[in-house]
Design a protein around this motif. Structure first.
Motif, PDB file in Angstrom:
ATOM      1  N   ARG A  73       0.356  -1.202  -0.211  1.00 32.94           N
ATOM      2  CA  ARG A  73       0.013   0.258   0.022  1.00 32.94           C
ATOM      3  C   ARG A  73       1.041   1.128  -0.066  1.00 32.94           C
ATOM      4  NH1 ARG A  73      -3.560   0.622   4.709  1.00 32.94           N
ATOM      5  NH2 ARG A  73      -4.077   2.433   3.445  1.00 32.94           N
ATOM      6  N   PHE A  74       1.699   1.242   0.171  1.00 25.93           N
ATOM      7  CA  PHE A  74       2.767   2.532   0.838  1.00 25.93           C
ATOM      8  C   PHE A  74       4.598   1.904   1.048  1.00 25.93           C
ATOM      9  CE2 PHE A  74       0.103   2.242   4.088  1.00 25.93           C
ATOM     10  CZ  PHE A  74       1.138   1.161   5.348  1.00 25.93           C
ATOM     11  N   LEU A  75       4.947   3.061   0.521  1.00 25.50           N
ATOM     12  CA  LEU A  75       6.570   2.922   1.144  1.00 25.50           C
ATOM     13  C   LEU A  75       6.587   2.862   3.333  1.00 25.50           C
ATOM     14  CD1 LEU A  75       9.769   4.083  -0.511  1.00 25.50           C
ATOM     15  CD2 LEU A  75       9.571   4.646   1.660  1.00 25.50           C
ATOM     16  N   TRP A  76       7.341   1.890   3.423  1.00 33.66           N
ATOM     17  CA  TRP A  76       7.548   1.666   4.510  1.00 33.66           C
ATOM     18  C   TRP A  76       9.195   1.244   5.243  1.00 33.66           C
ATOM     19  CZ3 TRP A  76       9.673  -2.479   7.504  1.00 33.66           C
ATOM     20  CH2 TRP A  76       9.898  -3.888   6.541  1.00 33.66           C
ATOM     21  N   VAL A  77       9.688   2.098   6.647  1.00 34.91           N
ATOM     22  CA  VAL A  77      10.710   2.471   6.262  1.00 34.91           C
ATOM     23  C   VAL A  77      11.492   2.279   7.972  1.00 34.91           C
ATOM     24  CG1 VAL A  77      10.923   4.873   6.039  1.00 34.91           C
ATOM     25  CG2 VAL A  77      13.349   3.355   5.565  1.00 34.91           C
ATOM     26  N   ASN A  78      12.333   1.774   8.220  1.00 33.12           N
ATOM     27  CA  ASN A  78      12.947   1.095   9.328  1.00 33.12           C
ATOM     28  C   ASN A  78      13.394   2.632   9.722  1.00 33.12           C
ATOM     29  OD1 ASN A  78      14.118   0.901  11.408  1.00 33.12           O
ATOM     30  ND2 ASN A  78      16.228   0.080  10.623  1.00 33.12           N
ATOM     31  N   CYS A  79      12.444   3.333  10.580  1.00 34.08           N
ATOM     32  CA  CYS A  79      12.788   4.466  11.022  1.00 34.08           C
ATOM     33  C   CYS A  79      14.123   4.383  12.833  1.00 34.08           C
ATOM     34  CB  CYS A  79      12.132   5.133  11.648  1.00 34.08           C
ATOM     35  SG  CYS A  79      11.241   6.321  10.050  1.00 34.08           S
ATOM     36  N   GLU A  80      14.335   3.430  13.261  1.00 37.69           N
ATOM     37  CA  GLU A  80      14.514   3.228  14.652  1.00 37.69           C
ATOM     38  C   GLU A  80      16.686   2.857  14.722  1.00 37.69           C
ATOM     39  OE1 GLU A  80      12.499   0.705  17.557  1.00 37.69           O
ATOM     40  OE2 GLU A  80      13.589  -0.149  16.494  1.00 37.69           O
ATOM     41  N   THR A  81      17.416   2.861  13.160  1.00 36.67           N
ATOM     42  CA  THR A  81      18.844   2.597  12.848  1.00 36.67           C
ATOM     43  C   THR A  81      18.620   3.624  12.610  1.00 36.67           C
ATOM     44  OG1 THR A  81      18.690   0.356  13.425  1.00 36.67           O
ATOM     45  CG2 THR A  81      20.481   1.487  12.936  1.00 36.67           C
ATOM     46  N   ASN A  82      19.749   4.834  12.507  1.00 37.98           N
ATOM     47  CA  ASN A  82      19.997   6.240  12.046  1.00 37.98           C
ATOM     48  C   ASN A  82      19.223   6.650  11.457  1.00 37.98           C
ATOM     49  OD1 ASN A  82      22.676   5.397  13.417  1.00 37.98           O
ATOM     50  ND2 ASN A  82      22.546   3.354  12.244  1.00 37.98           N
ATOM     51  N   TYR A  83      18.122   7.237  12.048  1.00 37.16           N
ATOM     52  CA  TYR A  83      17.061   7.948  10.358  1.00 37.16           C
ATOM     53  C   TYR A  83      17.698   9.135  10.885  1.00 37.16           C
ATOM     54  CZ  TYR A  83      13.580   9.407   7.329  1.00 37.16           C
ATOM     55  OH  TYR A  83      13.424   9.696   6.712  1.00 37.16           O
ATOM     56  N   LEU A  84      18.431   9.788  10.213  1.00 33.31           N
ATOM     57  CA  LEU A  84      18.728  11.316  10.140  1.00 33.31           C
ATOM     58  C   LEU A  84      18.404  11.840   9.196  1.00 33.31           C
ATOM     59  CD1 LEU A  84      22.479  10.597  11.838  1.00 33.31           C
ATOM     60  CD2 LEU A  84      20.218  10.740  13.144  1.00 33.31           C
ATOM     61  N   SER A  85      17.196  13.466   9.083  1.00 34.35           N
ATOM     62  CA  SER A  85      17.508  13.662   8.532  1.00 34.35           C
ATOM     63  C   SER A  85      16.409  15.472   8.951  1.00 34.35           C
ATOM     64  CB  SER A  85      15.624  13.174   7.438  1.00 34.35           C
ATOM     65  OG  SER A  85      15.491  14.211   6.677  1.00 34.35           O
ATOM     66  N   ASN A  86      17.221  16.398   8.240  1.00 34.36           N
ATOM     67  CA  ASN A  86      16.473  17.797   8.700  1.00 34.36           C
ATOM     68  C   ASN A  86      15.295  17.993   7.744  1.00 34.36           C
ATOM     69  OD1 ASN A  86      19.424  18.549   9.438  1.00 34.36           O
ATOM     70  ND2 ASN A  86      19.925  18.928   7.175  1.00 34.36           N
ATOM     71  N   THR A  87      14.698  17.237   7.176  1.00 34.34           N
ATOM     72  CA  THR A  87      13.352  17.646   6.608  1.00 34.34           C
ATOM     73  C   THR A  87      12.304  16.487   6.885  1.00 34.34           C
ATOM     74  OG1 THR A  87      13.935  16.570   4.693  1.00 34.34           O
ATOM     75  CG2 THR A  87      14.536  18.947   4.655  1.00 34.34           C
ATOM     76  N   TYR A  88      12.177  15.642   7.971  1.00 34.96           N
ATOM     77  CA  TYR A  88      11.460  14.901   8.435  1.00 34.96           C
ATOM     78  C   TYR A  88      10.531  15.401   9.795  1.00 34.96           C
ATOM     79  CZ  TYR A  88       9.122  10.934  10.759  1.00 34.96           C
ATOM     80  OH  TYR A  88       8.366   9.785  11.744  1.00 34.96           O
ATOM     81  N   PHE A  89       9.092  14.975   9.341  1.00 37.77           N
ATOM     82  CA  PHE A  89       8.049  15.847   9.790  1.00 37.77           C
ATOM     83  C   PHE A  89       6.790  14.934   9.801  1.00 37.77           C
ATOM     84  CE2 PHE A  89       3.541  17.918   9.417  1.00 37.77           C
ATOM     85  CZ  PHE A  89       3.888  18.802  10.503  1.00 37.77           C
ATOM     86  N   ALA A  90       6.988  14.480  11.383  1.00 39.46           N
ATOM     87  CA  ALA A  90       4.960  13.533  11.193  1.00 39.46           C
ATOM     88  C   ALA A  90       4.036  14.635  11.754  1.00 39.46           C
ATOM     89  CB  ALA A  90       5.272  13.257  12.580  1.00 39.46           C
ATOM     90  N   PRO A  91       3.028  14.535  10.546  1.00 45.43           N
ATOM     91  CA  PRO A  91       1.348  15.654  10.718  1.00 45.43           C
ATOM     92  C   PRO A  91       1.034  14.596  12.215  1.00 45.43           C
ATOM     93  CG  PRO A  91       1.726  14.218   8.606  1.00 45.43           C
ATOM     94  CD  PRO A  91       2.780  13.476   9.163  1.00 45.43           C
ATOM     95  N   PHE A  92       0.393  15.614  12.114  1.00 43.92           N
ATOM     96  CA  PHE A  92      -0.723  15.877  13.486  1.00 43.92           C
ATOM     97  C   PHE A  92      -1.604  14.902  12.980  1.00 43.92           C
ATOM     98  CE2 PHE A  92       1.322  20.147  14.569  1.00 43.92           C
ATOM     99  CZ  PHE A  92       2.181  19.833  15.661  1.00 43.92           C
ATOM    100  N   CYS A  93      -1.952  14.135  14.195  1.00 47.76           N
ATOM    101  CA  CYS A  93      -3.371  13.008  14.267  1.00 47.76           C
ATOM    102  C   CYS A  93      -4.819  13.991  13.980  1.00 47.76           C
ATOM    103  CB  CYS A  93      -4.167  12.370  14.980  1.00 47.76           C
ATOM    104  SG  CYS A  93      -4.861  11.216  15.341  1.00 47.76           S
ATOM    105  N   ARG A  94      -5.400  13.024  12.393  1.00 48.28           N
ATOM    106  CA  ARG A  94      -6.784  14.084  12.274  1.00 48.28           C
ATOM    107  C   ARG A  94      -6.257  14.631  10.588  1.00 48.28           C
ATOM    108  NH1 ARG A  94      -7.871  13.404  17.068  1.00 48.28           N
ATOM    109  NH2 ARG A  94      -9.706  11.259  17.146  1.00 48.28           N
ATOM    110  N   SER A  95      -5.160  15.099  10.410  1.00 51.31           N
ATOM    111  CA  SER A  95      -4.543  15.911   9.418  1.00 51.31           C
ATOM    112  C   SER A  95      -4.919  15.615   8.330  1.00 51.31           C
ATOM    113  CB  SER A  95      -2.692  16.729   9.875  1.00 51.31           C
ATOM    114  OG  SER A  95      -2.177  15.328   9.186  1.00 51.31           O
ATOM    115  N   THR A  96      -4.859  16.698   7.410  1.00 51.36           N
ATOM    116  CA  THR A  96      -5.407  16.630   5.893  1.00 51.36           C
ATOM    117  C   THR A  96      -4.510  15.358   5.409  1.00 51.36           C
ATOM    118  OG1 THR A  96      -5.665  18.618   5.615  1.00 51.36           O
ATOM    119  CG2 THR A  96      -5.330  17.180   3.798  1.00 51.36           C
ATOM    120  N   GLN A  97      -3.018  15.055   6.004  1.00 48.49           N
ATOM    121  CA  GLN A  97      -1.832  13.934   5.171  1.00 48.49           C
ATOM    122  C   GLN A  97      -2.428  13.024   5.292  1.00 48.49           C
ATOM    123  OE1 GLN A  97      -1.033  16.920   6.519  1.00 48.49           O
ATOM    124  NE2 GLN A  97       1.181  17.754   6.598  1.00 48.49           N
ATOM    125  N   CYS A  98      -3.163  12.545   7.447  1.00 50.91           N
ATOM    126  CA  CYS A  98      -3.447  11.411   7.147  1.00 50.91           C
ATOM    127  C   CYS A  98      -4.286  10.635   6.869  1.00 50.91           C
ATOM    128  CB  CYS A  98      -3.664  11.150   8.769  1.00 50.91           C
ATOM    129  SG  CYS A  98      -1.581  11.696   9.991  1.00 50.91           S
TER     130      CYS A  98
END
Length: 439
Positions: A73-98
């Motif tokens: 259904r989508f792309l999923w990636v392991n984020c527990e090991t060394n996920y470093l990014s200046n542009t990572y963002f987690a949309p708020f619950c019930r947001s348009t993205q969700c």
């Protein structure tokens, strides 16, 4: 004299202003870069027989290997090991993205310090390891994703690397990587019919046709390709367009965005395999005789009764070739020394009518299980499986397969080897230029 100088200055300023306005107009009306398509090189993992693509994500950019799952259904990636990014963002619950991702469950994470994959009041989704079927709760997130563009309609020359700044994906725990995944894989790239799958997001963002094409390599030494949104030709060396003379069949979309095609019967050596048509429909299947296409199954899987009739019929058509004890997971094996390029019969999957057939030749029907032993590359799926037929990776290799999601049809070439080319013969030039999407 003074008057002449004054008129000269006025004329100079007027001309300068005209040039400035002209330049401003050109700058303001310059259209953003729009690719003719996108391409993602894929390669075969020799240990598992499955296919992998290196996808560039994050800022700073990092290329990571992902397992290709046609029905994911989508792309999923392991984020527990060394996920470093200046542009990572987690949309708020019930947001348009969700909502776009079809997720309405809020995530709860009790870590004292938020990190990728662990924020409170974000949206949570269940992700699945397609090989083990293990599940985990993951955080919906967005980050940059870059992919190679195609600069010509011939699909043979790459353009600049283009980037989506706000690509939606699932940020998953490392526990989801347990099991028989290819080595070093960091997640799964889903190509299914879903609003946040890889092909749908790419088509939507760049205004490309909602279609993609698989050309999986049979060799682990050379790349194949996945094309997104390309509507022109697809040229391989030496200048052969593999999209010409495709055969088309209806593309059926399952309840979870899976892809099916209507296999109505099977032929071996141009002779109909004598099976009851109702056996192509199981009580658990709702696709009315459809065969599921999969990049997760190494070989085509047949429901037990279909498998028994089919393998016996195939063995009878290969008379004169000595059989040997089967090697798991296969049920029918032969002495390779007795096989030739001409005595292995073709297999035809007959689609919506007898004139539409997917021909499977020796390269896709047989596999060398060990030195001196070749086996029919079909496996027994047991009784009453969810799907009576699942077309696997070995049968897809070196076949050009186009998924047209707009017209709900699938185009297929059958084996490219019969046309003296393969999925490893795309001659892409490499571009080092880069176009960033500033949205």
């Amino acid at each position: 004299m003074a008057s002449s100088i004054f008129h000269f200055l006025l004329t100079f300023l007027a001309l300068s202003n005209l040039v400035f306005l002209s330049q401003s107009e050109v700058t303001s009306t310059r259209a953003p870069f729009k690719p003719n398509g996108l391409v993602l090189p894929v390669y075969k993992d020799s240990a598992t027989g499955l296919h992998i693509a290196n996808i560039t994500k994050r800022i700073p950019q990092r290329s990571l290997p992902f397992l290709i799952d046609l029905n994911g259904r989508f792309l999923w990636v392991n984020c527990e090991t060394n996920y470093l990014s200046n542009t990572y963002f987690a949309p708020f619950c019930r947001s348009t993205q969700c909502s776009r991702a079809g997720v309405h469950t809020c995530n709860k994470c009790f870590s004292p310090s938020p990190r990728p994959g662990c924020h409170n009041n974000t949206c949570a989704v269940t992700t699945t390891n397609p090989l083990t079927l293990q599940t985990a709760i993951s955080e919906i997130a967005q980050d940059s994703l870059s992919i190679q563009s195609i600069s010509t309609t011939q699909g043979s020359n790459t353009g600049p690397l283009v980037t989506i700044r706000h690509f939606l994906f699932a940020c998953s725990p490392s526990s989801l990587l347990q099991g028989p995944l290819p080595r070093n894989v960091q997640g799964v790239a889903g190509l299914g019919h879903d609003s946040v799958s890889l092909p749908i997001q790419l088509a939507s963002h760049f205004g490309l046709p909602r279609q993609f094409a698989l050309c999986l390599p049979s060799s682990s030494q050379k790349n194949g390709a996945i094309f997104f949104g390309t509507s022109g030709s697809y040229e391989t060396q030496p200048g052969l367009d593999v999209s010409r003379n495709l055969t088309y069949t209806p593309l059926i979309i399952g309840a979870q965005g899976e892809y099916f095609i209507p296999v109505r019967s099977i032929k071996v050596n141009n002779k109909l395999v004598p099976m009851n048509r109702s056996s192509l429909i199981t009580t658990r299947s709702r696709n009315f005789g459809g065969a599921k296409i999969s990049t997760i199954r190494p070989y085509t899987v047949l429901e037990h009764n279909i498998f028994a009739v089919f393998t016996q019929f195939f063995a009878n058509q290969l008379s004169g070739v000595s059989r040997v004890n089967p090697i798991s997971p296969f049920g029918l094996c032969f002495n390779s020394n007795n096989l030739t390029s001409t005595n292995v019969p073709n297999i035809d999957f007959v689609m919506q009518n007898r004139n539409v057939t997917w021909t499977i030749t020796r390269a896709n029907s047989m596999v060398q299980a060990r030195p001196g032993v070749s086996c029919l590359a079909f496996v027994d799926g047991g009784e009453n499986p969810k799907n009576p037929i699942v077309i696997g990776v070995h049968q897809l290799e070196d076949n050009f397969v186009q998924f047209d999601l707009v017209r709900s049809r699938l185009g297929f070439s059958s084996s490219l080897l019969s046309r003296n080319t393969s999925c490893s013969n795309f001659n892409f030039t490499t571009s080092t230029s880069f176009v960033d999407d500033m949205e």
